[in-house]
Design a protein around this motif. Structure first.
Motif, short mmCIF file in Angstrom:
data_model
loop_
_atom_site.label_atom_id
_atom_site.label_comp_id
_atom_site.label_asym_id
_atom_site.label_seq_id
_atom_site.Cartn_x
_atom_site.Cartn_y
_atom_site.Cartn_z
N LEU A 401 0.84 -1.20 0.00
CA LEU A 401 0.00 0.00 0.00
C LEU A 401 0.87 1.25 0.00
CD1 LEU A 401 -2.69 -1.00 2.66
CD2 LEU A 401 -2.49 -1.69 0.26
N THR A 402 0.46 2.27 -0.77
CA THR A 402 1.23 3.50 -0.78
C THR A 402 1.37 4.03 0.64
OG1 THR A 402 1.48 5.67 -1.80
CG2 THR A 402 -0.74 5.06 -1.13
N GLN A 403 2.51 4.57 0.95
CA GLN A 403 2.76 5.07 2.30
C GLN A 403 2.31 6.51 2.47
OE1 GLN A 403 4.28 2.81 4.90
NE2 GLN A 403 3.11 1.80 3.28
N GLY A 404 1.74 7.09 1.43
CA GLY A 404 1.23 8.45 1.54
C GLY A 404 1.03 9.06 0.16
N TYR A 405 0.64 10.31 0.14
CA TYR A 405 0.52 11.07 -1.09
C TYR A 405 1.76 11.95 -1.24
CZ TYR A 405 -4.43 9.75 -1.10
OH TYR A 405 -5.61 9.04 -1.10
N LEU A 406 2.28 12.02 -2.45
CA LEU A 406 3.52 12.73 -2.70
C LEU A 406 3.40 14.20 -2.30
CD1 LEU A 406 6.36 12.34 -3.98
CD2 LEU A 406 5.36 13.14 -6.13
N ASN A 407 4.29 14.62 -1.39
CA ASN A 407 4.36 16.02 -0.93
C ASN A 407 3.02 16.55 -0.44
OD1 ASN A 407 7.08 16.06 -1.76
ND2 ASN A 407 6.50 16.64 -3.84
N ASN A 408 2.26 15.70 0.24
CA ASN A 408 0.94 16.09 0.75
C ASN A 408 0.73 15.44 2.12
OD1 ASN A 408 -1.75 16.73 1.20
ND2 ASN A 408 -2.36 16.36 -0.93
N PRO A 409 1.41 15.95 3.15
CA PRO A 409 1.37 15.30 4.47
C PRO A 409 -0.02 15.28 5.11
CG PRO A 409 2.49 17.43 4.58
CD PRO A 409 2.31 17.12 3.13
N ASP A 410 -0.83 16.31 4.89
CA ASP A 410 -2.16 16.34 5.51
C ASP A 410 -3.05 15.23 4.95
OD1 ASP A 410 -1.39 18.49 7.04
OD2 ASP A 410 -2.33 19.99 5.73
N ALA A 411 -3.08 15.11 3.63
CA ALA A 411 -3.89 14.05 3.01
C ALA A 411 -3.33 12.68 3.36
CB ALA A 411 -3.93 14.25 1.50
N TRP A 416 -4.02 7.42 6.33
CA TRP A 416 -3.51 6.39 7.23
C TRP A 416 -3.92 6.61 8.69
CZ3 TRP A 416 -1.49 1.76 6.47
CH2 TRP A 416 -1.01 1.43 5.20
N ALA A 417 -5.01 7.33 8.92
CA ALA A 417 -5.46 7.58 10.29
C ALA A 417 -5.67 6.26 11.04
CB ALA A 417 -6.76 8.38 10.27
N GLY A 418 -5.07 6.17 12.22
CA GLY A 418 -5.22 4.96 13.02
C GLY A 418 -4.35 3.82 12.59
N GLY A 419 -3.43 4.06 11.66
CA GLY A 419 -2.50 3.02 11.25
C GLY A 419 -3.02 2.06 10.20
N TYR A 420 -4.20 2.30 9.69
CA TYR A 420 -4.75 1.51 8.58
C TYR A 420 -5.08 2.44 7.42
CZ TYR A 420 -5.35 -2.90 11.11
OH TYR A 420 -5.12 -4.08 11.78
N LEU A 421 -4.93 1.96 6.20
CA LEU A 421 -5.29 2.76 5.04
C LEU A 421 -6.80 2.80 4.90
CD1 LEU A 421 -3.57 2.98 1.64
CD2 LEU A 421 -6.03 2.57 1.68
N HIS A 422 -7.35 4.00 4.82
CA HIS A 422 -8.80 4.18 4.72
C HIS A 422 -9.23 4.22 3.25
CE1 HIS A 422 -9.81 5.14 9.01
NE2 HIS A 422 -8.48 5.21 9.04
N THR A 423 -10.10 3.30 2.87
CA THR A 423 -10.53 3.21 1.47
C THR A 423 -11.71 4.10 1.15
OG1 THR A 423 -12.12 1.42 1.87
CG2 THR A 423 -9.80 0.79 1.47
N GLN A 424 -12.49 4.48 2.16
CA GLN A 424 -13.74 5.23 1.99
C GLN A 424 -14.79 4.41 1.22
OE1 GLN A 424 -13.57 9.37 0.99
NE2 GLN A 424 -11.61 9.69 1.99
N ASP A 425 -14.60 3.09 1.21
CA ASP A 425 -15.61 2.18 0.67
C ASP A 425 -16.37 1.55 1.81
OD1 ASP A 425 -15.21 2.38 -2.16
OD2 ASP A 425 -13.34 1.28 -1.92
N ILE A 426 -17.69 1.44 1.67
CA ILE A 426 -18.56 0.84 2.68
C ILE A 426 -18.87 -0.59 2.25
CG2 ILE A 426 -20.76 1.01 3.88
CD1 ILE A 426 -18.81 3.26 4.50
N ALA A 427 -18.75 -1.54 3.19
CA ALA A 427 -18.91 -2.94 2.82
C ALA A 427 -19.34 -3.77 4.01
CB ALA A 427 -17.60 -3.49 2.26
N ASN A 428 -19.70 -5.02 3.74
CA ASN A 428 -19.88 -6.02 4.77
C ASN A 428 -19.03 -7.23 4.44
OD1 ASN A 428 -21.51 -8.04 3.19
ND2 ASN A 428 -22.95 -6.33 3.12
N ILE A 429 -18.79 -8.07 5.43
CA ILE A 429 -18.06 -9.32 5.25
C ILE A 429 -18.93 -10.45 5.79
CG2 ILE A 429 -15.99 -10.65 5.82
CD1 ILE A 429 -14.46 -8.08 6.11
#
Length: 547
Positions: A401-411, A416-429
């Protein structure tokens, strides 16, 4: 706790996971295998090896050094495949430019990436000519000529032409070792708001993604698999997430590869037939376009396997593809995930299931591929039950997984809030671990106090005879908060009215599959649905137009 770290012998080689290591096997085991461009140019893997070295020598002569960025504007081609390897293997960074962005956005991405060399196909001369004064970092232009291309008049000062550059340089290059965490590629997301964001991946990430997804794709007993006997052709642009990483996998396996150039439906179908293509991947809108072109009417697709990603696989499209003999199934990922996270491959024994159940499983988001840690969480990052009902955001961890956005620390911090990459996709398992996306966070509709899945409604509408394409969006409503609106494109000559669509959906409401709030109060028939630069339905644009 004291670590028991392995001690290496003094002469031991600390094997770095570099892109160049992916070439050992195919160059030994498949030197005579074909790589085809547009059915017009044919070369072998041995030739690929030489051309990768020639390209590296040529770029080095132009001043490219470790850490420099080289940007490429080309159609899907053997040249792009050469760039996938040669540029990162030099220790430089490959920027794959999204040629479908606006000229100003293209200029922004090239400047933001800091590209110093720009390779330009003849078809993109007008675009580059119009923005050349805005390019702040590019110091060298390389022209990609092609017989039959429409080379417009321009005032770009090219240093050389691609084929001429390769012809005048040696077919050997000593690609060095360096840190496997070195950045290998950069490309830009195509979000519907704000400026494009730079996503980047290291050599280590590309190698691990290649090996893991290759393992996942080759593991099934029969269907939904990719193996050394296949013939590969991408239908996802090579500028977009490394064409989902599949050219790297195809090269490692040493399979025949077919690159189509500019996407033209009849020509794509012809290549599938003439070259014996058996494995491709694309967004659903591309496959829909191919199946409805004139050339497809008489085509035999019975040996073709197609992965659909970049959006949900509607049941209607899946049934249409299966009826034409295509082994179709869904895959899931995003630009930031390199991209593959899951694949909807049928479980062992699925051949005994009813056809409708097989379609349902092929259209699910699928099972995570190895090494992917995938969770469904609430707003507090707490795990939700894996019961097939509870829905929350997908968050993920994987070594690619990408470790961030190039030269964009806020985004990057938000991603990566909370140490997991947030997809902004809603789902069930479900209890078996099978993932089902129900919506993007920005596309979820809340009507009458209930959440409505636009993807579910779209899939059901797609089953109605005469429906060609459909998008469901939420429109503000004073009484219900929001109401779903179905925007429907009909097949030529189809006689369908809004009441037909609504009655069709009411049957699913009465059976309990969807709520009554999910049945659109408004069904609008449109000539076409607006798409993004990578072929996805642009719901933000649709919401603005039909608000």
């Amino acid at each position: 706790m004291q670590e028991d770290v392995q001690e290496a012998a003094t002469p031991a080689y600390a094997y770095p996971l570099l892109v160049k290591q992916l070439l050992h096997t195919p160059f030994v085991q498949a030197p005579d295998q074909e790589i085809v461009y547009r059915g017009q140019l044919r070369m072998t893997y041995s030739t690929l090896r030489e051309r990768i070295a020639r390209l590296a020598n040529g770029l080095e002569k132009l001043g490219v050094r470790h850490g420099n960025t080289v940007a490429v504007m080309d159609w899907d081609s053997h040249r792009y495949l050469e760039c996938y390897f040669a540029i990162p293997m030099m220790g430089a960074v490959l920027q794959t430019v999204n040629v479908r962005l606006s000229p100003d956005e293209i200029a922004y991405t090239i400047n933001h990436a800091g590209a110093e060399v720009l390779l330009v196909h003849a078809d993109f001369l007008p675009v580059v000519d119009s923005i050349k004064e805005k390019l702040e970092t590019v110091r060298t232009f390389v022209y990609i000529d092609e017989p039959g291309s429409d080379a417009a008049a321009h005032s770009i000062a090219f240093s050389t032409e691609y084929e001429a550059m390769l012809a005048e340089h040696a077919a050997h290059y000593a690609f060095p070792d360096f840190d496997e965490n070195t950045r290998a590629t950069t490309f830009y997301t195509t979000g519907t708001t704000g400026l494009p964001k730079g996503v980047y991946f290291s050599h280590r990430q590309l190698v691990l993604h290649t090996l893991t997804v290759m393992a996942a794709l080759t593991s099934p007993v029969s269907g939904q698999r990719f193996h050394r006997g296949d013939v590969y052709m991408p239908l996802t642009p090579m500028f977009h997430v490394h064409a989902w990483g599949m050219p790297y996998i195809a090269t490692v396996l040493g399979v025949k590869q077919v690159y189509p150039g500019r996407y033209q439906p009849d020509q794509l179908v012809k290549l599938v037939q003439d070259e014996g293509v058996t494995f491709s991947h694309c967004v659903g809108t591309i496959l829909h376009m191919l199946l409805n072109c004139a050339q497809a009417d008489s085509a035999d697709f019975s040996k073709w396997k197609v992965v659909i990603g970049g959006g949900a696989l509607p049941h209607g499209l899946a049934r249409h593809a299966l009826a034409r003999g295509i082994d179709i199934f869904a895959g899931y990922g995003m630009s930031e995930t390199c991209p593959v996270l899951s694949l909807a491959q049928l479980p062992v024994g699925a051949e005994t299931l009813e056809p409708d159940e097989q379609v349902r499983l092929r259209c699910k988001t699928g099972f995570p591929v190895p090494l992917v840690d995938l969770r469904i969480v609430d707003d507090a990052m707490e795990d939700l039950p894996r019961d097939g009902c509870a829905t929350g955001e997908i968050v993920a961890r994987a070594p690619w997984l990408t470790q961030g956005y190039l030269n964009n620390p806020d985004a990057s911090a938000q991603l990566w809030a909370g140490g997991y990459l947030h997809t902004q996709d809603i789902a069930n398992i479900d209890p078996t671990g099978n993932l089902q996306i129900t919506d993007r966070m920005k596309d979820v509709i809340k009507s009458g106090g209930e959440w409505v899945s636009s993807l579910e409604i779209e899939s059901l509408v797609s089953l109605y005879p005469g429906v060609d394409e459909v998008a469901v969006i939420g429109i503000k409503d004073e009484k219900w908060g929001e109401r779903p609106v179905a925007l429907v494109v009909l097949k030529a000559g189809a006689a369908v009215n809004a009441g037909d669509i609504q009655q069709h959906l009411m049957t699913f409401s009465q059976s309990g599959r969807i709520s009554k709030y999910a049945v659109p109060q408004t069904v609008k028939f449109v000539d076409a649905l607006q798409k993004t630069s990578v072929g996805k339905i642009n719901k933000k644009w649709l919401r603005e137009q039909f608000a």
